[in-house]
Design an enzyme around this catalytic site. Structure first.
Site, short mmCIF file in Angstrom:
data_model
loop_
_atom_site.label_atom_id
_atom_site.label_comp_id
_atom_site.label_asym_id
_atom_site.label_seq_id
_atom_site.Cartn_x
_atom_site.Cartn_y
_atom_site.Cartn_z
N ARG A 16 66.43 -26.73 -59.79
CA ARG A 16 67.20 -27.47 -60.79
C ARG A 16 67.51 -28.88 -60.30
O ARG A 16 67.00 -29.86 -60.80
CB ARG A 16 68.49 -26.69 -61.10
N ASP A 17 68.35 -28.99 -59.30
CA ASP A 17 68.77 -30.30 -58.80
C ASP A 17 67.59 -31.07 -58.23
O ASP A 17 67.53 -32.29 -58.31
CB ASP A 17 69.86 -30.11 -57.73
N CYS A 244 69.89 -37.69 -58.27
CA CYS A 244 70.72 -37.55 -59.48
C CYS A 244 70.31 -38.62 -60.48
O CYS A 244 70.31 -39.81 -60.13
CB CYS A 244 72.20 -37.69 -59.14
N ASN A 253 69.04 -33.79 -51.80
CA ASN A 253 69.95 -33.02 -50.95
C ASN A 253 69.37 -32.91 -49.55
O ASN A 253 68.20 -33.17 -49.32
CB ASN A 253 70.10 -31.60 -51.50
#
Length: 306
Positions: A16-17, A244, A253
Site C-alpha cells: 500500500r504505502d 507520500c 519507509n
C-alpha cells in the site's frame, strides 16, 4: 547500551504505502505476486491496500480485488492483512471484501492533513466516528496512523503534543495501536527519544509503533532510539519502496531488509527469513521497474556471524 528485546513485530507496508506513489499502474497480478513473496518470507502483518477513492490514488483502484485474493495467498499461514480506510464508504468496501483489520490515518499538522484528506484535523476525527466504532462493532481491529509527527513539509516543526493528543483520542475511539510517522524523514535520535518518551508517559508501549521514512538516512538510528525506550513494533517497506503523494521530497519507509538485518544482528527475533525477504525485494524491484534504495537490497546479505 540497548537492552535488546527477545522479539520485535514488523508491519509491512509496501503493497500500500510502497506502491501508492508509483506513477505507472501496477497490475493486480503483480501486486499479488509481491504480497505472496512477503508472506513467503514470514511477514505476518501486511498492509495490503487502501479503500480510497480511485480519484485520489488511481494506483489502488483494485483494492476490492486485492482484498478478495488475500485468503488464497495466505494459504494457511498466520498472516494478518490490513487496509487503509478513509471513510464510511471505504469501510463498507473493506467489510464486503472480507477484511478483518483496517487502518485510519490523519496528520499532526493541519496543512498536511488538508492536503492529504481535504479535511481539518477536527473534521477528520469527527469522520472517524463513522469508521472506527462501526468497524469494531463488525468485529474488525483498527490501527491508527498519525503522520508528520517529526515534521511537516509545509509547516516545518510540529508540536509533538498535538500528536500525543491525537493518539490518545484514537485509542479512546477504539484503535488498538497508533503508528507514529516521520513522514518526511527529518527525525534524529534525540528528537525521537523526546517524542517517544513523551508518548510513553501517557500511552502503553504495546499501543505504539514507529513508521520511519529514510529520506535523510536516519531511520535505523531513530528505530534504535525507539527500541531503547521499549517500542517493539515497527513499520517497514521492502526495498525501501514508497513515499507520500502529499509530502514532496519524502523517500520511502525504512527498508524491511535493512531493519531485519539490524535486528537479527542484535539477536532480536522477527520470524522473518532474511534471504527470502531479499528475494521479495527483488520481486518488488522487477514490479516497479526501477532500482530500489534499500542498503541490504543493494549489497546483499553476508553472514551475521562473520
Amino acid at each position: 547500551m540497548i537492552q535488546a528485546p527477545d522479539e520485535v513485530s514488523v508491519y509491512e507496508v509496501s503493497p500500500r504505502d510502497g506502491l501508492q506513489n508509483e506513477k505507472a499502474t501496477v497490475p493486480l497480478g503483480e501486486k499479488l505476486r509481491l504480497i505472496e513473496a512477503l508472506t513467503s518470507a514470514g511477514l505476518k502483518r501486511i498492509e495490503a491496500t487502501s479503500f480510497v477513492s480511485p480519484k485520489w490514488i488511481p494506483q489502488l483502484a483494485d483494492a476490492d480485488d486485492v482484498a478478495r485474493a488475500l485468503p488464497r495467498i495466505a494459504a494457511g499461514r498466520p498472516v494478518t492483512y490490513s487496509a487503509l480506510v478513509p471513510n464510511a464508504r471505504g469501510l463498507e468496501r473493506a467489510k464486503a471484501a472480507g477484511m478483518t483489520e483496517i487502518a485510519v490515518f490523519l496528520s499532526a499538522s493541519e496543512t498536511h492533513n488538508q492536503k492529504n484528506v481535504n479535511k481539518s484535523i477536527a473534521e477528520t476525527l469527527a469522520a472517524f466516528e463513522q469508521t472506527i466504532g462501526p468497524a469494531r462493532t463488525a468485529g474488525m481491529r483498527v490501527r491508527g496512523y498519525v503522520s508528520t509527527v517529526w515534521g511537516c513539509p509545509y509547516e516545518g516543526a510540529v508540536d509533538p503534543k498535538k500528536a500525543l493528543e491525537i493518539a490518545k483520542r484514537l485509542l479512546a475511539m477504539g484503535c488498538y495501536q497508533i503508528s507514529l510517522g516521520d513522514t518526511i524523514g527529518v527525525g534524529t535520535p534525540v528528537q525521537t527519544q523526546k517524542i517517544v518518551s513523551m508518548m510513553l508517559a501517557e500511552i502503553p508501549r504495546e499501543a505504539l509503533a514507529l513508521h520511519m521514512h529514510d529520506t535523510r538516512g536516519t531511520a535505523l538510528a531513530n528505530i534504535l532510539a525507539g527500541l531503547e525506550l521499549g517500542i517493539r513494533d515497527f513499520d517497514a517497506s521492502v526495498g525501501g519502496l514508497g513515499g507520500c503523494p502529499y509530502a514532496p521530497g519524502a523517500a520511502g519507509n525504512v527498508a524491511t531488509e535493512d531493519l531485519v538485518y539490524m535486528l537479527h544482528g542484535m539477536g532480536i527475533k522477527t520470524g522473518i527469513d532474511l534471504e527470502r525477504l531479499v528475494e521479495a525485494g527483488r520481486a518488488a524491484e522487477s514490479i516497479v521497474g526501477r532500482a530500489l534504495p534499500g542498503k541490504v537490497h543493494q549489497a546483499g546479505v553476508r553472514s551475521l556471524r562473520a
